[in-house]
Design an enzyme around this catalytic site. Structure first.
Site, PDB file in Angstrom:
ATOM      1  N   ARG A  77     -13.862   2.037  -1.651  1.00 33.07           N
ATOM      2  CA  ARG A  77     -13.425   2.002  -0.239  1.00 33.07           C
ATOM      3  C   ARG A  77     -13.036   3.393   0.253  1.00 33.07           C
ATOM      4  O   ARG A  77     -13.341   3.773   1.384  1.00 33.07           O
ATOM      5  CB  ARG A  77     -12.242   1.036  -0.084  1.00 33.07           C
ATOM      6  CG  ARG A  77     -12.661  -0.425  -0.191  1.00 33.07           C
ATOM      7  CD  ARG A  77     -11.486  -1.314  -0.478  1.00 33.07           C
ATOM      8  NE  ARG A  77     -10.518  -1.348   0.579  1.00 33.07           N
ATOM      9  CZ  ARG A  77      -9.249  -1.744   0.422  1.00 33.07           C
ATOM     10  NH1 ARG A  77      -8.846  -2.152  -0.768  1.00 33.07           N
ATOM     11  NH2 ARG A  77      -8.428  -1.764   1.442  1.00 33.07           N
ATOM     12  N   LYS A 133      -2.581   0.578   8.886  1.00 29.57           N
ATOM     13  CA  LYS A 133      -3.101   0.234  10.222  1.00 29.57           C
ATOM     14  C   LYS A 133      -2.706  -1.181  10.633  1.00 29.57           C
ATOM     15  O   LYS A 133      -2.266  -1.416  11.754  1.00 29.57           O
ATOM     16  CB  LYS A 133      -4.648   0.339  10.244  1.00 29.57           C
ATOM     17  CG  LYS A 133      -5.184   1.706   9.886  1.00 29.57           C
ATOM     18  CD  LYS A 133      -6.705   1.738   9.903  1.00 29.57           C
ATOM     19  CE  LYS A 133      -7.336   0.833   8.858  1.00 29.57           C
ATOM     20  NZ  LYS A 133      -7.100   1.247   7.461  1.00 29.57           N
ATOM     21  N   ARG A 146     -16.174   1.592  12.382  1.00 26.49           N
ATOM     22  CA  ARG A 146     -15.974   2.228  11.089  1.00 26.49           C
ATOM     23  C   ARG A 146     -17.094   3.210  10.768  1.00 26.49           C
ATOM     24  O   ARG A 146     -17.057   3.857   9.737  1.00 26.49           O
ATOM     25  CB  ARG A 146     -15.978   1.122  10.040  1.00 26.49           C
ATOM     26  CG  ARG A 146     -14.912   1.247   9.001  1.00 26.49           C
ATOM     27  CD  ARG A 146     -15.037   0.029   8.109  1.00 26.49           C
ATOM     28  NE  ARG A 146     -14.047   0.019   7.096  1.00 26.49           N
ATOM     29  CZ  ARG A 146     -12.934  -0.697   7.127  1.00 26.49           C
ATOM     30  NH1 ARG A 146     -12.640  -1.427   8.187  1.00 26.49           N
ATOM     31  NH2 ARG A 146     -12.100  -0.670   6.124  1.00 26.49           N
ATOM     32  N   ARG A 169      -5.170  -8.865  -2.669  1.00 23.25           N
ATOM     33  CA  ARG A 169      -6.558  -8.855  -2.204  1.00 23.25           C
ATOM     34  C   ARG A 169      -7.490  -8.430  -3.324  1.00 23.25           C
ATOM     35  O   ARG A 169      -7.174  -7.524  -4.089  1.00 23.25           O
ATOM     36  CB  ARG A 169      -6.693  -7.885  -1.015  1.00 23.25           C
ATOM     37  CG  ARG A 169      -6.441  -8.548   0.309  1.00 23.25           C
ATOM     38  CD  ARG A 169      -6.324  -7.587   1.457  1.00 23.25           C
ATOM     39  NE  ARG A 169      -7.370  -6.571   1.556  1.00 23.25           N
ATOM     40  CZ  ARG A 169      -7.460  -5.716   2.569  1.00 23.25           C
ATOM     41  NH1 ARG A 169      -6.566  -5.767   3.561  1.00 23.25           N
ATOM     42  NH2 ARG A 169      -8.397  -4.815   2.608  1.00 23.25           N
ATOM     43  N   ARG A 204       0.697  -4.166  -2.189  1.00 21.69           N
ATOM     44  CA  ARG A 204       0.410  -5.075  -1.075  1.00 21.69           C
ATOM     45  C   ARG A 204       0.189  -6.508  -1.576  1.00 21.69           C
ATOM     46  O   ARG A 204      -0.496  -6.756  -2.556  1.00 21.69           O
ATOM     47  CB  ARG A 204      -0.846  -4.620  -0.326  1.00 21.69           C
ATOM     48  CG  ARG A 204      -1.290  -5.649   0.714  1.00 21.69           C
ATOM     49  CD  ARG A 204      -2.250  -5.110   1.726  1.00 21.69           C
ATOM     50  NE  ARG A 204      -3.408  -4.469   1.145  1.00 21.69           N
ATOM     51  CZ  ARG A 204      -4.239  -3.704   1.838  1.00 21.69           C
ATOM     52  NH1 ARG A 204      -4.006  -3.493   3.135  1.00 21.69           N
ATOM     53  NH2 ARG A 204      -5.278  -3.156   1.277  1.00 21.69           N
TER      54      ARG A 204
HETATM   55  P1  AP5 Z   1      -1.697  -2.280   5.643  1.00 21.57           P
HETATM   56  O1  AP5 Z   1      -1.025  -2.317   6.972  1.00 21.57           O
HETATM   57  O2  AP5 Z   1      -2.234  -3.537   5.071  1.00 21.57           O
HETATM   58  O3  AP5 Z   1      -2.830  -1.134   5.613  1.00 21.57           O
HETATM   59  P2  AP5 Z   1      -4.250  -1.061   6.297  1.00 21.57           P
HETATM   60  O4  AP5 Z   1      -4.461   0.347   6.742  1.00 21.57           O
HETATM   61  O5  AP5 Z   1      -4.391  -2.122   7.329  1.00 21.57           O
HETATM   62  O6  AP5 Z   1      -5.131  -1.327   5.013  1.00 21.57           O
HETATM   63  P3  AP5 Z   1      -6.436  -2.177   4.772  1.00 21.57           P
HETATM   64  O7  AP5 Z   1      -6.692  -2.060   3.296  1.00 21.57           O
HETATM   65  O8  AP5 Z   1      -6.321  -3.555   5.335  1.00 21.57           O
HETATM   66  O9  AP5 Z   1      -7.479  -1.366   5.540  1.00 21.57           O
HETATM   67  P4  AP5 Z   1      -8.960  -1.409   5.296  1.00 21.57           P
HETATM   68  O10 AP5 Z   1      -9.423  -0.593   6.437  1.00 21.57           O
HETATM   69  O11 AP5 Z   1      -9.426  -0.998   3.963  1.00 21.57           O
HETATM   70  O12 AP5 Z   1      -9.288  -2.975   5.289  1.00 21.57           O
HETATM   71  P5  AP5 Z   1     -10.015  -3.918   6.314  1.00 21.57           P
HETATM   72  O13 AP5 Z   1      -9.341  -5.208   6.232  1.00 21.57           O
HETATM   73  O14 AP5 Z   1     -10.190  -3.278   7.639  1.00 21.57           O
HETATM   74  O15 AP5 Z   1      -0.641  -1.608   4.636  1.00 21.57           O
HETATM   75  C1  AP5 Z   1      -0.939  -1.469   3.257  1.00 21.57           C
HETATM   76  C2  AP5 Z   1       0.327  -1.803   2.445  1.00 21.57           C
HETATM   77  O16 AP5 Z   1       1.326  -0.825   2.717  1.00 21.57           O
HETATM   78  C3  AP5 Z   1       0.977  -3.165   2.805  1.00 21.57           C
HETATM   79  O17 AP5 Z   1       1.493  -3.743   1.649  1.00 21.57           O
HETATM   80  C4  AP5 Z   1       2.118  -2.777   3.782  1.00 21.57           C
HETATM   81  O18 AP5 Z   1       3.198  -3.701   3.726  1.00 21.57           O
HETATM   82  C5  AP5 Z   1       2.509  -1.417   3.249  1.00 21.57           C
HETATM   83  N1  AP5 Z   1       2.971  -0.510   4.300  1.00 21.57           N
HETATM   84  C6  AP5 Z   1       2.424  -0.344   5.525  1.00 21.57           C
HETATM   85  N2  AP5 Z   1       3.092   0.595   6.204  1.00 21.57           N
HETATM   86  C7  AP5 Z   1       4.062   1.057   5.367  1.00 21.57           C
HETATM   87  C8  AP5 Z   1       5.070   2.064   5.481  1.00 21.57           C
HETATM   88  N3  AP5 Z   1       5.226   2.782   6.601  1.00 21.57           N
HETATM   89  N4  AP5 Z   1       5.886   2.264   4.409  1.00 21.57           N
HETATM   90  C9  AP5 Z   1       5.744   1.549   3.275  1.00 21.57           C
HETATM   91  N5  AP5 Z   1       4.820   0.586   3.106  1.00 21.57           N
HETATM   92  C10 AP5 Z   1       3.970   0.344   4.149  1.00 21.57           C
HETATM   93  O19 AP5 Z   1     -11.492  -4.000   5.682  1.00 21.57           O
HETATM   94  C11 AP5 Z   1     -11.710  -4.602   4.447  1.00 21.57           C
HETATM   95  C12 AP5 Z   1     -13.197  -4.548   4.132  1.00 21.57           C
HETATM   96  O20 AP5 Z   1     -13.937  -5.298   5.112  1.00 21.57           O
HETATM   97  C13 AP5 Z   1     -13.863  -3.173   4.127  1.00 21.57           C
HETATM   98  O21 AP5 Z   1     -13.685  -2.520   2.878  1.00 21.57           O
HETATM   99  C14 AP5 Z   1     -15.318  -3.558   4.374  1.00 21.57           C
HETATM  100  O22 AP5 Z   1     -15.910  -4.075   3.204  1.00 21.57           O
HETATM  101  C15 AP5 Z   1     -15.203  -4.688   5.368  1.00 21.57           C
HETATM  102  N6  AP5 Z   1     -15.210  -4.224   6.761  1.00 21.57           N
HETATM  103  C16 AP5 Z   1     -14.237  -4.474   7.689  1.00 21.57           C
HETATM  104  N7  AP5 Z   1     -14.572  -3.937   8.865  1.00 21.57           N
HETATM  105  C17 AP5 Z   1     -15.762  -3.342   8.696  1.00 21.57           C
HETATM  106  C18 AP5 Z   1     -16.609  -2.594   9.554  1.00 21.57           C
HETATM  107  N8  AP5 Z   1     -16.280  -2.366  10.843  1.00 21.57           N
HETATM  108  N9  AP5 Z   1     -17.763  -2.101   9.056  1.00 21.57           N
HETATM  109  C19 AP5 Z   1     -18.121  -2.308   7.776  1.00 21.57           C
HETATM  110  N10 AP5 Z   1     -17.360  -3.013   6.904  1.00 21.57           N
HETATM  111  C20 AP5 Z   1     -16.191  -3.526   7.357  1.00 21.57           C
END
Ligand code: AP5
Length: 248
Positions: A203, A41, A120, A192, A159
């Protein structure tokens, strides 16, 4: 358009002022990005932001920015949120919604938005609907990225992120020019804490239990667009543009 938007007001709170001027209102785009942790994402948000000028609003980035902020006081609620994130658990709806309400200006900004990681849960989505309705702002589409679990694990495992500017890399799919060093700001890249296997499992369970029900929520609103997330980031981006064009 190839605009790097300033996200100060989102990452640091409303007392910070963004320096990037918003795009023309007629071009203002507002999307929500859904998908399991690690599906890509954030990577797609960066490409969409460069294409449309819309701001990448990630709630995860707010918590990471709070943790790495040097010298700035972190509230007890934010401290608790950061600890839950470290374990892979969702932060409480109450805390997340308070943080988002404080940043209402980012949701109504004429630059538009790409919401990543928020909403979420169904209560978060309902609260977002209420906020946007009051401001007369509409979500154009909700994109759900779909990918097999083994490919997601490979993406998360490789990542590496920049703790200073939040840039995201992958050891093989998107390596930095100099191994271990951010292309943008020369900081040392890190893995991370919530990318540890035990946190990843928590997660993924949180996604299935709390976030997957949003698919039905947005399907009912006729906003949902599914995009297969296999292939290179550029291939996924091209599919995203096709899905958005079909939605228009
Ligand atoms: P990346 O683009 O980083 O993936 P992502 O979907 O953004 O993954 P996240 O782990 O950041 O999502 P998340 O929803 O768990 O984390 P968030 O920060 O929102 O890509 C992943 C990897 O793949 C990278 O290395 C990239 O280079 C590679 N890649 C991407 N596309 C590719 C492709 N096409 N081919 C090959 N490689 C590729 O949340 C973190 C934490 O915050 C949560 O667990 C929770 O504790 C808290 N939190 C955040 N928001 C909330 C909320 N609204 N409510 C409750 N808790 C929350």
């Amino acid at each position: 358009m190839n605009l790097q938007r300033d996200r100060s007001a989102w990452l640091q709170g409303p007392e910070s002022v963004c320096q990037t001027p918003p795009v023309h209102p007629a071009q203002c785009r507002r999307f929500v990005l859904l998908g399991a942790p690690g599906v890509g994402k954030g990577t797609q948000a960066a490409l969409l932001s460069a294409a449309f000028g819309a701001c990448h609003l990630s709630t995860g980035d707010i918590f990471r920015a709070a943790r790495t902020s040097d010298g700035r006081a972190i509230s007890p609620a934010m401290q608790a949120a950061v600890e839950r994130m470290r374990r892979g658990e969702l932060v409480s709806d109450e805390t997340v919604l308070q943080i988002v309400r404080e940043r209402l200006g980012c949701l109504t900004c004429r630059g538009g938005f790409l919401l990543d990681g928020f909403p979420r849960t169904v209560p978060q989505a309902a609260a977002l609907d209420g906020l946007l309705e009051r401001e007369n702002a509409m979500i154009e589409a909700v994109i759900s990225y779909d990918l097999a679990e083994d490919e997601i694990i490979t993406r998360i495992g490789g990542r590496r992120t920049c703790p200073v500017c939040n840039a995201v890399y992958h050891l093989t799919a998107h390596p930095p020019r100099v191994p271990g060093v951010c292309d943008g700001c020369d900081s040392a890249l890190v893995q991370r804490e919530d990318d540890r296997p035990e946190a990843i499992h928590i997660r993924q369970q949180a996604y299935l239990t709390s976030t997957a029900p949003l698919l039905a929520y947005y399907q009912e609103q006729r906003l949902l667009r599914h995009v297969p997330a296999h292939g290179t980031p550029e291939e996924v981006f091209a599919r995203t543009l096709t899905a958005l064009a079909a939605a228009a």
